[in-house]
Design a protein around this motif. Structure first.
Motif, mmCIF file in Angstrom:
data_model
loop_
_atom_site.group_PDB
_atom_site.id
_atom_site.type_symbol
_atom_site.label_atom_id
_atom_site.label_comp_id
_atom_site.label_asym_id
_atom_site.label_seq_id
_atom_site.Cartn_x
_atom_site.Cartn_y
_atom_site.Cartn_z
ATOM 1 N N ALA A 194 0.843 -1.208 0.000
ATOM 2 C CA ALA A 194 0.000 0.000 0.000
ATOM 3 C C ALA A 194 0.876 1.255 0.000
ATOM 4 O O ALA A 194 0.590 2.220 -0.714
ATOM 5 C CB ALA A 194 -0.939 -0.003 1.200
ATOM 6 N N GLU A 195 1.950 1.247 0.784
ATOM 7 C CA GLU A 195 2.868 2.395 0.811
ATOM 8 C C GLU A 195 3.599 2.545 -0.525
ATOM 9 O O GLU A 195 3.827 3.657 -0.995
ATOM 10 C CB GLU A 195 3.886 2.251 1.939
ATOM 11 N N LEU A 196 3.970 1.421 -1.129
ATOM 12 C CA LEU A 196 4.644 1.472 -2.422
ATOM 13 C C LEU A 196 3.727 2.095 -3.472
ATOM 14 O O LEU A 196 4.166 2.936 -4.264
ATOM 15 C CB LEU A 196 5.087 0.069 -2.854
ATOM 16 N N ARG A 197 2.460 1.724 -3.457
ATOM 17 C CA ARG A 197 1.507 2.325 -4.399
ATOM 18 C C ARG A 197 1.424 3.837 -4.174
ATOM 19 O O ARG A 197 1.420 4.616 -5.128
ATOM 20 C CB ARG A 197 0.128 1.680 -4.256
ATOM 21 N N THR A 198 1.406 4.254 -2.905
ATOM 22 C CA THR A 198 1.349 5.680 -2.572
ATOM 23 C C THR A 198 2.586 6.411 -3.088
ATOM 24 O O THR A 198 2.482 7.529 -3.611
ATOM 25 C CB THR A 198 1.197 5.869 -1.052
ATOM 26 N N TYR A 256 1.400 -6.598 -7.299
ATOM 27 C CA TYR A 256 1.137 -8.033 -7.405
ATOM 28 C C TYR A 256 2.086 -8.755 -6.461
ATOM 29 O O TYR A 256 3.308 -8.590 -6.566
ATOM 30 C CB TYR A 256 1.325 -8.515 -8.848
ATOM 31 N N LEU A 257 1.529 -9.516 -5.559
ATOM 32 C CA LEU A 257 2.273 -10.225 -4.519
ATOM 33 C C LEU A 257 2.998 -9.227 -3.618
ATOM 34 O O LEU A 257 2.873 -8.024 -3.769
ATOM 35 C CB LEU A 257 3.233 -11.254 -5.113
ATOM 36 N N GLN A 258 3.749 -9.731 -2.687
ATOM 37 C CA GLN A 258 4.481 -8.885 -1.745
ATOM 38 C C GLN A 258 5.955 -8.777 -2.107
ATOM 39 O O GLN A 258 6.740 -8.240 -1.345
ATOM 40 C CB GLN A 258 4.348 -9.461 -0.324
#
Length: 188
Positions: free
Chosen positions: A29-33, A46-48
């Protein structure tokens, strides 16, 4: 006269070595932000294990990778190597697979993505016959690895990761299931 904005290109960013063994934790979620904060759109993970798909009007994958590396280090406090590839390149890599992917389990087939095309001489000292039934083939900025017992047990994967082979290249490996899913997510 209005200038038409270029249509965005869909990319996959492949992050290396995150969320493995409790080190370099990067919540998706932080990476998307972080990516949205850089102005990218349609951001999906996709995946962790560091696979993120996004759209951008920018056209240089290397510049996008460096920007993402800087943003990740600034946000999370540690460096993470990133490779960015566009959807058509992912599709081309999948289509060029020299192994019978449809007949294999996803854990048996892997693709190592390179930041640039490695010279074939880097692999000349590897005696492929010594590693059978494991095999590899070079592709366009990619290496296909058939490891029937999986990557974790692959002696050939270890040999391919030696500094003489990968020195000076950004590399990251994904199993075949992930490659296929990334092709799907990029709409290629």
């Amino acid at each position: 006269m209005t200038t038409k904005k270029p249509a965005p290109t869909t990319y996959a960013a492949l992050l290396r070595g995150i969320n493995v063994g409790g080190k370099k934790k990067v919540p998706m979620a932080e990476l998307r932000t972080v990516l949205e904060g850089l102005g990218h759109t349609d951001v999906r993970t996709y995946l962790q294990s560091g696979n993120v798909v996004f759209a951008s009007p920018r056209t240089d994958p290397d510049d996008l990778a460096r920007e993402l590396e800087s943003a990740i280090e600034a946000h999370f406090g540690f460096p993470v190597a990133c490779l960015v590839v566009d959807g058509p390149h992912l599709r081309a890599v999948a289509d060029a697979c020299p192994f019978p992917a449809a007949e294999l389990e996803g854990r048996q087939l892997h693709v190592t993505f390179f930041s640039r095309q490695p010279a074939p001489e880097r692999f000349a000292t590897l005696d492929q016959a010594a590693f059978l039934p494991e095999e590899f083939r070079l592709g366009d900025c990619a290496l296909y690895l058939y490891a029937p017992d999986g990557l974790g047990r692959s002696r050939l994967a270890d040999a391919l990761a030696r500094p003489a082979v990968v020195k000076g290249l950004d590399v990251t490996t994904r199993n075949w299931n992930t490659v296929v899913k990334l092709v799907e997510l990029t709409g290629s």
